[in-house]
Structures are given as structure tokens and as C-alpha cells.
Design a protein around this motif. Sequence first.
Motif, PDB file in Angstrom:
ATOM      1  N   GLU B  13       0.868  -1.182   0.000  1.00 53.22           N
ATOM      2  CA  GLU B  13       0.000   0.000   0.000  1.00 53.22           C
ATOM      3  C   GLU B  13       0.900   1.226   0.000  1.00 53.22           C
ATOM      4  O   GLU B  13       2.033   1.190   0.500  1.00 53.22           O
ATOM      5  N   TRP B  14       0.387   2.329  -0.565  1.00 51.75           N
ATOM      6  CA  TRP B  14       1.091   3.603  -0.433  1.00 51.75           C
ATOM      7  C   TRP B  14       0.279   4.537   0.446  1.00 51.75           C
ATOM      8  O   TRP B  14      -0.942   4.402   0.558  1.00 51.75           O
ATOM      9  N   ALA B  15       0.958   5.472   1.083  1.00 49.22           N
ATOM     10  CA  ALA B  15       0.306   6.455   1.946  1.00 49.22           C
ATOM     11  C   ALA B  15       0.859   7.824   1.581  1.00 49.22           C
ATOM     12  O   ALA B  15       2.075   8.017   1.518  1.00 49.22           O
ATOM     13  N   LYS B  16      -0.081   8.761   1.336  1.00 47.24           N
ATOM     14  CA  LYS B  16       0.344  10.103   0.953  1.00 47.24           C
ATOM     15  C   LYS B  16      -0.271  11.099   1.940  1.00 47.24           C
ATOM     16  O   LYS B  16      -1.492  11.127   2.115  1.00 47.24           O
ATOM     17  N   VAL B  17       0.570  11.871   2.594  1.00 46.70           N
ATOM     18  CA  VAL B  17       0.053  12.840   3.562  1.00 46.70           C
ATOM     19  C   VAL B  17      -0.428  14.096   2.837  1.00 46.70           C
ATOM     20  O   VAL B  17       0.284  14.662   2.016  1.00 46.70           O
ATOM     21  N   LEU B  67      -6.578  -5.593   1.748  1.00 45.27           N
ATOM     22  CA  LEU B  67      -5.904  -4.301   1.752  1.00 45.27           C
ATOM     23  C   LEU B  67      -5.570  -3.970   3.201  1.00 45.27           C
ATOM     24  O   LEU B  67      -6.423  -4.123   4.074  1.00 45.27           O
ATOM     25  N   TYR B  68      -4.336  -3.554   3.467  1.00 48.54           N
ATOM     26  CA  TYR B  68      -3.903  -3.281   4.842  1.00 48.54           C
ATOM     27  C   TYR B  68      -3.718  -1.785   5.044  1.00 48.54           C
ATOM     28  O   TYR B  68      -3.137  -1.103   4.187  1.00 48.54           O
ATOM     29  N   ALA B  69      -4.211  -1.301   6.177  1.00 57.33           N
ATOM     30  CA  ALA B  69      -4.125   0.131   6.446  1.00 57.33           C
ATOM     31  C   ALA B  69      -2.690   0.521   6.811  1.00 57.33           C
ATOM     32  O   ALA B  69      -2.131  -0.029   7.760  1.00 57.33           O
ATOM     33  N   PRO B  70      -2.090   1.473   6.081  1.00 61.34           N
ATOM     34  CA  PRO B  70      -0.716   1.889   6.387  1.00 61.34           C
ATOM     35  C   PRO B  70      -0.655   2.837   7.594  1.00 61.34           C
ATOM     36  O   PRO B  70       0.431   3.217   8.030  1.00 61.34           O
ATOM     37  N   VAL B  71      -1.849   3.194   8.139  1.00 65.78           N
ATOM     38  CA  VAL B  71      -1.893   4.073   9.302  1.00 65.78           C
ATOM     39  C   VAL B  71      -3.236   3.839  10.012  1.00 65.78           C
ATOM     40  O   VAL B  71      -4.231   3.497   9.369  1.00 65.78           O
ATOM     41  N   SER B  72      -3.255   3.984  11.350  1.00 59.89           N
ATOM     42  CA  SER B  72      -4.502   3.840  12.096  1.00 59.89           C
ATOM     43  C   SER B  72      -5.307   5.130  12.027  1.00 59.89           C
ATOM     44  O   SER B  72      -4.728   6.208  11.876  1.00 59.89           O
ATOM     45  N   GLY B  73      -6.634   5.014  12.170  1.00 57.20           N
ATOM     46  CA  GLY B  73      -7.448   6.218  12.195  1.00 57.20           C
ATOM     47  C   GLY B  73      -8.839   5.990  11.645  1.00 57.20           C
ATOM     48  O   GLY B  73      -9.277   4.852  11.502  1.00 57.20           O
ATOM     49  N   LYS B  74      -9.512   7.099  11.335  1.00 54.63           N
ATOM     50  CA  LYS B  74     -10.891   7.034  10.870  1.00 54.63           C
ATOM     51  C   LYS B  74     -10.953   7.299   9.375  1.00 54.63           C
ATOM     52  O   LYS B  74     -10.304   8.229   8.880  1.00 54.63           O
ATOM     53  N   VAL B  75     -11.748   6.508   8.667  1.00 57.63           N
ATOM     54  CA  VAL B  75     -11.933   6.720   7.225  1.00 57.63           C
ATOM     55  C   VAL B  75     -12.815   7.952   7.022  1.00 57.63           C
ATOM     56  O   VAL B  75     -13.938   8.005   7.537  1.00 57.63           O
ATOM     57  N   VAL B  76     -12.301   8.959   6.299  1.00 54.76           N
ATOM     58  CA  VAL B  76     -13.094  10.175   6.073  1.00 54.76           C
ATOM     59  C   VAL B  76     -13.539  10.329   4.623  1.00 54.76           C
ATOM     60  O   VAL B  76     -14.443  11.098   4.315  1.00 54.76           O
TER      61      VAL B  76
END
Lengths: 459, 126
Positions: B13-17, B67-76
Motif C-alpha cells: 500500500e502507499w500512503a500520501k500525507v 488491503l492493509y491500512a498503512p496508518v490507524s485512524g478514521k476513514v473520512v
Amino acid sequence: MRYIPTTPEQREHMLRTIGVETIEELFTDIPAEVRLDRPLALRPALSDPEVLTALRALAERNGHADRLVCFLGAGAYDHFVPPAVWQLAGRGEFLTAYTPYQAELMQGELQAAYEYQTMVCELLAMDVANASMYDGASALAEAAVMARDLARRDRVVVSRAVHPEYRKVLRTYTEPLGIRIDEIGHTRGVTTTEDVRRALDTAAAAVIVQHPNFFGCLEDVQAMGEAAHSVGALLIVATADPLAFGLLRPPGALGADIVAAEGQPLGNHLNFGGPYLGIIATRREFVRRMPGRLVGATTDADGRRGFVLTLQTREQHIRRERATSNICTNEALNALAAAIYLSLMGPDGVRRVAESCARKAHYLRRRIAALDGFAIAFQAPTFHEFVVRTPRPADTVARALLREGFLGGLPLGSLYRGMRNHLLVSVTESRTREEMDRFVDALGRVGARRRRQAVVTVR
Amino acid sequence: MYPTDYRYSTEHEWAKVEDGRVRVGITKFAADRLSDIVYVELPPVGTEVSFMQPFGVVESVKAASDLYAPVSGKVVEVNDALKERPEIVGTDPHGEGWMIVVEPSDPSELEKLMDAAAYQKHIGEG
């Protein structure tokens, strides 16, 4: 042709090859005190005709629906199976074909499954059906798991008017998955919408009702569906005899989200209780949560029509512990028989079978209701099965009927508290008026015996 | 090929801030391996996801993968376009094929992920 696989010379040769003197040496790991130190005391071999005679004698000790007049249903129905069904289903090409692992090589098998799915959907008024499950009970359990995944809730409400064995399988399946099963009672043979409403809340994934229910009574499925949907739960309808929908409005028209049914009544014999056929059907939007396999039609590279396994990517051999279900195979041959049966019958034939069952069952119901000492337990409308209140314990009645050549029905005492004098009677199109009249006479004699006894005790 | 301002997970997975939120998708490497993508199952907005725990499923003609979440938190946010056109994941995995946007509960988790160079080494393309 010899059936002994080796000659003494061949055995000698094999022993020499592996460097052992005697066969006994191969068993030295097994302690001497548990070893048999003499040859097995087997009777001398019989000739083929003698074997057949012996086996026939054994088989004749079985009571079965070809020899006894069958009024026993409760999830297995003695419908007429046209000879053409198994003449075709028994062909080698189908009989020897196993569940399709090299699916696309087996276009015939896939097409049969595709036709089966299509007809099941037409009968139940649902969008999609899978290629088959093990039986009605396991299909119901899979439906509950599906509902849990779809609703993301862990509680399932089930009516006690659902087949007791289905409910047992449901618990066996769902307990390790952390699904909570809450049962609601029945009132005079039916599930009330009030009870369903009371049991449902926003933690409930689904409510399960059987229609027609275990007692043969018709349920107010539509109202229960509305109750379920109002709290975001699904409606699961279980059905032990899908032929009911030749006459009744199908579950898809009553708001069912998932239907789990027993397909044995569709062209499959009683088979001593199995193999049976699990039917599961759902709405299109839930298709990816459906267990098992779904066959679809497509076109090949040359534009020709062909069939494929459209949905199997979520099976356990691909997704392991995160599979939607752990069903490993299916009942392709029974599904094929169902497809042949339904296509032979057509919508009109299915309707006529259902009508014949209903008319005959209602005739018998009226006759029994008029019998001294007997009563119809529940007044709710029924399809082809109903509960009779008996003057003596129902298992005694059933045993007496068996001596007179009848499979008289299912005594309910061991399944429901307070129903020791209740007998579940089923009537299919296979029964004749003459058989029903003889059955009523036999019941009358069984009931009269009781009254004579009563007179004796008074004296 | 692999944007240098993204972080990458071992599960591809990729994560973009973006303004304190994290946009999530799968890498081109994963999309190519899956071949034709036919369905993407995403959680509803409001779902809580956990670091490297499954949040959805991507299904191709070959397999269904978590699919694995690259960060914890709430889906917005959820990419609803993928409902009708899942093939976008294959054609533009690092852009239009994004899957969810997460309001992170612990942005430091992103430091546990790889940068583009490390990820390319991880998949043997570095």
C-alpha cells in the motif's frame, strides 16, 4: 479374474526386495499382546449369487418409502421423481465428473450448473444463486455467516418454528465464529411479527424464519422482513421444500435478502437422508459475500458462448483464513438432478405438483380433524404438512402405524417441550386418495385402542 | 514510477500525507501482479482502521487480496468511482486509483513505512 492382488511368489519377491524374511516382520512395531496370532476367522467365501442373496436380505430389512406408505416429511419429501431425471443425471459424463477444479475444461458441467442457478432464481424470485451447498441446514448456517459479514453485526435471531436440526447446524457453524443466536418462540404454530420486533435491535444482523415453517404453517414473511429492514437487519428465509413456491409467493417477492433451501424435493430421491442439495440465493448486491461458487456465461476469444466460474476468488483455497466461507465442495450431481427436474416440469408443472400436494394434504387434514380423539394442532394455513394432536403419545402412534405399513409422520415430543402427543404429517403428490383413506382408518384404529383401554381402567 | 513523497508498506500500500490526512492506495507493483482488477471492497466512511490490519479487499481475475491500512485512524473519504470502474486501480494506481482517505490517530506510524527507494529495493526494482 482374480481379486487377490498378489501370488505367493510375488509376495516372496517383494519381501526379498525390501530385505525382510516374513510379512510378520513388518508388524514388529505393534506389541505382541495386541496382535492376533492366528488367521482371521472368516467364513468361507460366498459365490456371487450367494452374495447378492445375502445383501438383498439385508436390504429388505430396511423400511423405505417404496415399501411403506410415506406420510413422513420434516425436511425430506417423498415427491415423485420422473425416471427421466436420473436416466440423464446418471450418464457417465455427469456421474463421474467431480467438482470442477479445471473448471473451463468442463463446459457441460458448468452449463448444467448455470441452468440450475437460473431456474433456482426463477423459482425463488432471487437475483443470484450459487452452484450448490451441502444441504438446507448448512446453507442456512452459511446464510447467517453471510448476514454477519454484510451487516457487520454479531447477533442472529431465529424462530423456533425453523427446523430443529437446521437450528442445531446453525449453532455448530456459528458458535466458533462468535455469532450469538437468539431464539424466539412460536405462538400456535407460527412466529408472530411482535415477537420478531421485540427480539430485533440495531445489533441484529438478521432474522431467520422458515416458510412454510417446520410445522407446515405459513409465516407472515413480508411483515418480518419489514421489521428486520427497519433496524438494518437482513431477512433470511429458510425453506425445506422449494416446490411450495409453485403455489405460494416466492421469498424474493416477500423481501427475503437471502434464501437457504433444501433442494432434495427437486428431482432427488430420499437417499436415506443424504446426499441432499443445499440451495442458497441472494440479491445481486450481496453476491460477493455468497459462499461457494457461481457459474457465469461469457464469450471466448472467438466470440463463442462459454461458461466460467465467475465467483470463486474468495474461496478458501485462495484466501485461506479470510475466505468468505469454508465450504470446500458442492453437490453438483444433485444440483444437476434439480435442474433436469425443473426443466422437465417447467413453471406450469411445478405449480401443478404444488397444487396436488396442497389439495391432498388438505383432504387428509379434514379427514383427520373429523376423527374421534384426533385434532389439528394449529389453525394457521398450511401447505402440505400439518401437526396432528394424537390421543396417545405420538411415538406410540407412529410405531403402531409402522406395523400397519405406514411411515406415519414425525413425533415431535423429543424436539419440542409439551408436544408428546403431536405428530407432524406430510403429504406429497405421490400419495393417492386410497392410501390416505387407509391411513385415516389405521389412525382411527390406533385411537380407538386408546379409548377401549380407558374404559378398562375406569372399571 | 514510485512517487518520492509517498510512504510504502510491505503489503504494497502507499500512503500520501495531505494536510494532516492520509490518502491510501495500492502500488503499481501490486496492481500489475493482480492483473485485471474486477472489484474493490472498501469500508464505509466513519470506519476505524488499524495499522497494518485489513480494511478492504481488492479482487482480480486471479485472486482476492486484503488491503492493509498503512496508518490507524478514521476513514473520512472513500473512492466511490471504484465501485463502477475498479479498473482505474490498474491504469492509475498512484493517482485516480486511490482507495480511502484516513484521519490518522497516530501519524508517527508512517515512519515505520518505507520510502520510495527502500520500497523499490523491497520489490527488487531498486
